[in-house]
Design an enzyme around this catalytic site. Structure first.
Site, PDB file in Angstrom:
ATOM      1  N   HIS A 194       0.824  -1.210   0.000  1.00 53.11           N
ATOM      2  CA  HIS A 194       0.000   0.000   0.000  1.00 53.11           C
ATOM      3  C   HIS A 194       0.851   1.248   0.000  1.00 53.11           C
ATOM      4  CE1 HIS A 194      -2.707  -3.074   1.772  1.00 53.11           C
ATOM      5  NE2 HIS A 194      -3.381  -2.643   0.736  1.00 53.11           N
ATOM      6  N   CYS A 213      -3.199  -1.417 -17.289  1.00 57.67           N
ATOM      7  CA  CYS A 213      -3.148  -0.610 -16.063  1.00 57.67           C
ATOM      8  C   CYS A 213      -1.986  -0.998 -15.151  1.00 57.67           C
ATOM      9  CB  CYS A 213      -4.466  -0.720 -15.309  1.00 57.67           C
ATOM     10  SG  CYS A 213      -4.824  -2.386 -14.738  1.00 57.67           S
TER      11      CYS A 213
HETATM   12  C1  PEP Z   1      -0.899  -5.621 -12.413  1.00 59.18           C
HETATM   13  O1  PEP Z   1      -0.705  -6.769 -11.993  1.00 59.18           O
HETATM   14  O2  PEP Z   1      -0.312  -5.120 -13.368  1.00 59.18           O
HETATM   15  C2  PEP Z   1      -1.875  -4.753 -11.727  1.00 59.18           C
HETATM   16  C3  PEP Z   1      -2.252  -3.606 -12.237  1.00 59.18           C
HETATM   17  O3  PEP Z   1      -2.335  -5.187 -10.527  1.00 59.18           O
HETATM   18  P1  PEP Z   1      -1.500  -5.129  -9.158  1.00 59.18           P
HETATM   19  O4  PEP Z   1      -0.216  -4.395  -9.441  1.00 59.18           O
HETATM   20  O5  PEP Z   1      -2.352  -4.407  -8.186  1.00 59.18           O
HETATM   21  O6  PEP Z   1      -1.324  -6.560  -8.844  1.00 59.18           O
END
Ligand code: PEP
Ligand code: MG
Length: 530
Positions: free
Chosen positions: A184, A490
């Site tokens: 976080h 993302c």
């Molecule tokens: C990812 O895995 O690229 C993602 C956006 O999710 P997180 O980083 O929260 O696992």
């Protein structure tokens, strides 16, 4: 004798940037306390430190909102409760000094909370840890050091509240012995543009004085010589120059050099992130991670509804993609996640949510109710097989029906999936009926390359530009285009200027970046000719 050769520690870059300044050690506080002459002075010192900590928390509450404010309100209530200090004051009466008495009492209290069978109390043990450290810092006077412009906070790990209370306007950075780039606090650091390196190892605790933090390469240098300092300054200046020349792109739509429009979204961690973002600079939210809401245990429906509604109202009609909770892996949630030997391959994301419908349905109801306040889209993390999507989608329909029966205003949002497990990227045909795909390049890369995203020793292998990863991204983009399914990305690659040309050439036209990287991402898009 030359005992001044530089000490170089290598970790994982968790938030890009450069910093140079005094190391402020967050741990080892008790050891640096100088005992007073009498127990009366010790009692005065402890009461004074509790009062200082309370005043600091109260002023933080005024600058916070949402979940962060709730956490701080709880801490203030604990600090104001005399029963917490009484055993420490009694120990001082028996001859203990204020710092060790306070640390011992709080450690015992934390152990009791952690051992409790009650999820709520287990989750609150992190708050008690914060309270313990805050009072200790006030006793020792290190809060002054932390606010020195450019100080680099160093410790085993860093509590999100400690991050939020630090004034980063004058620079500074974070260097952690342990930690994770997906924690976080790492999300907060990326979103606010604070340089951060994690996984520097135990040797970090032996360092002090002025250090250089290179959070591009993931390196911390102590006892730097003239040449190291000059190289660091040059790299920091180049980084700052790229940032400032990119700033001009922030207010413009993202367009490639040959005029192809690209949608540029932002990633949001804490709902309060949006307070610092101008909605006109982006096309909406490409990923709102909801793990932050779960960082202190399980949030109720109302808390979640308020958080989602806040972001939707801020977006003023632009799309907001909220991801259902991706707990597990390296993001444990007390009372929800389970201890596992190999957590990245275990009960994580949608797998965990489906295994705990009691918890998942609370989030679904909050999302259904929030959907009427803007243009909400919801996506599921860690989908590996079609039946997971089908079950989650059915639960949305069931909860919508239940809300209708109660006459509660709601709407079913478009439902999409993260593409971050290779099975989905390799065989997307099973998901022809999803509303959209969002590629999670962080996880897709770690699973394709078999290189954990939080392990510094394999960071070189964890490379999104590897042809195997780019091929999968290109195939998902092509599948989406052929079937009319929008595809965005993302993961951190979406804000990485070095990777953006590859992503656009692979066919992507929608990217989501952390707010601090949005301008650089748009500038990188402008440099691409397709
Ligand atoms: C990812 O895995 O690229 C993602 C956006 O999710 P997180 O980083 O929260 O696992
Ligand atoms: Mg992921």
């Amino acid at each position: 004798m030359n005992n001044r050769s530089p000490i170089v520690l290598t970790g994982i870059a968790a938030s890009p940037g450069f910093a140079a300044g005094p190391l402020c050690r967050l741990d080892a506080v008790t050891a640096s306390y100088t005992p007073k002459a009498t127990s009366t002075e010790e009692i005065e010192a402890l009461n004074g430190a509790i009062a200082m900590a309370s005043a600091a928390v109260a002023s933080l509450i005024e600058r916070s909102s949402g979940e962060s404010a709730d956490i701080l309100e709880f801490q203030l209530a604990m600090l104001s409760d005399d029963t917490l200090a009484e055993p420490a004051l009694a120990a001082i009466g028996q001859g203990a000094d204020a710092a060790s008495a306070w640390a011992r009492v709080l450690d015992a209290e934390i152990a009791g909370y952690e051992a409790s069978g009650d999820d709520y109390f287990r989750a609150r043990s992190a708050d008690l840890g914060d309270i313990r450290d805050r009072v200790l810092r006030a006793l020792v006077g290190t809060d002054m050091l932390a606010t020195l412009p450019g100080a680099i906070l160093a410790g085993e790990d860093l509590a999100p509240t400690r991050f939020l209370e630090t004034d980063w306007s004058a620079g500074g950075g974070i260097a952690l012995a342990a930690g994770s780039s997906a924690s976080h606090v790492a999300m907060l650091a990326r979103s606010r543009g604070v340089p951060m390196v994690v996984g520097l190892g135990d040797a970090l605790s032996t360092l002090s004085g002025e250090v250089l933090l290179d959070a591009q390469a993931g390196v911390l240098t102590a006892l730097a010589a003239g040449g190291d300092i000059a190289r660091h300054r040059a790299a920091a200046a180049a980084f700052a120059a790229v940032r400032s020349s990119a700033a001009a792109y922030l207010s413009k739509p993202a367009l490639t050099a040959d005029g192809t429009p690209v949608l540029a979204y932002v990633n949001v961690a804490d709902p309060s992130d949006v307070d610092a973002i101008d909605i006109t600079t982006c096309d909406g939210v490409g990923l709102m991670r909801t793990e932050f809401l779960f960082s202190r245990g399980l949030p109720d429906e109302e808390t979640q509804y308020r958080a989602y509604r806040k972001v939707l109202e801020w977006a003023a009609g632009k799309p907001v993609t909220i991801r259902t909770v991706d707990a597990g892996g390296d993001k444990p949630v007390p009372g929800f996640t389970v201890a596992e030997g190999n957590p990245f391959l275990g009960l994580r994301g949608i797998r965990l949510s489906l295994s705990r419908p009691d918890i998942f349905r609370v989030q679904i109801r909050a999302l259904l109710r929030a959907a009427v306040h803007g243009s909400l889209k919801v996506m599921f993390p860690m989908i590996a097989v079609e039946s997971e999507y089908a079950r989650a989608k059915a639960m949305f329909a069931e909860e919508a029906l239940a809300l209708s029966t109660l006459g509660t205003v709601h709407r079913i949002p478009p439902l999409g999936i993260m593409v971050e497990v290779p099975s989905v990227a390799i065989a997307p045909q099973a998901f022809s009926d999803v509303a959209f795909f969002s590629i999670g390049s962080n996880d897709l890369t770690q699973y394709v390359m078999a290189a954990a995203r939080d392990n510094a020793s394999v960071a070189r292998l964890n490379d999104t530009a590897h042809p195997a990863v780019l091929r999968l991204i290109g195939e998902v983009a092509a599948f989406g285009a052929a079937h009319g399914i929008p595809v965005s990305l993302c993961g951190d690659a979406g804000g990485d200027p070095a990777l953006i040309p590859h992503l656009l050439k692979a066919g992507l036209r929608e990217l989501s970046a952390s707010p601090a990287q949005l301008a650089a991402a748009k500038a990188a898009v402008a440099g691409v000719t397709l």
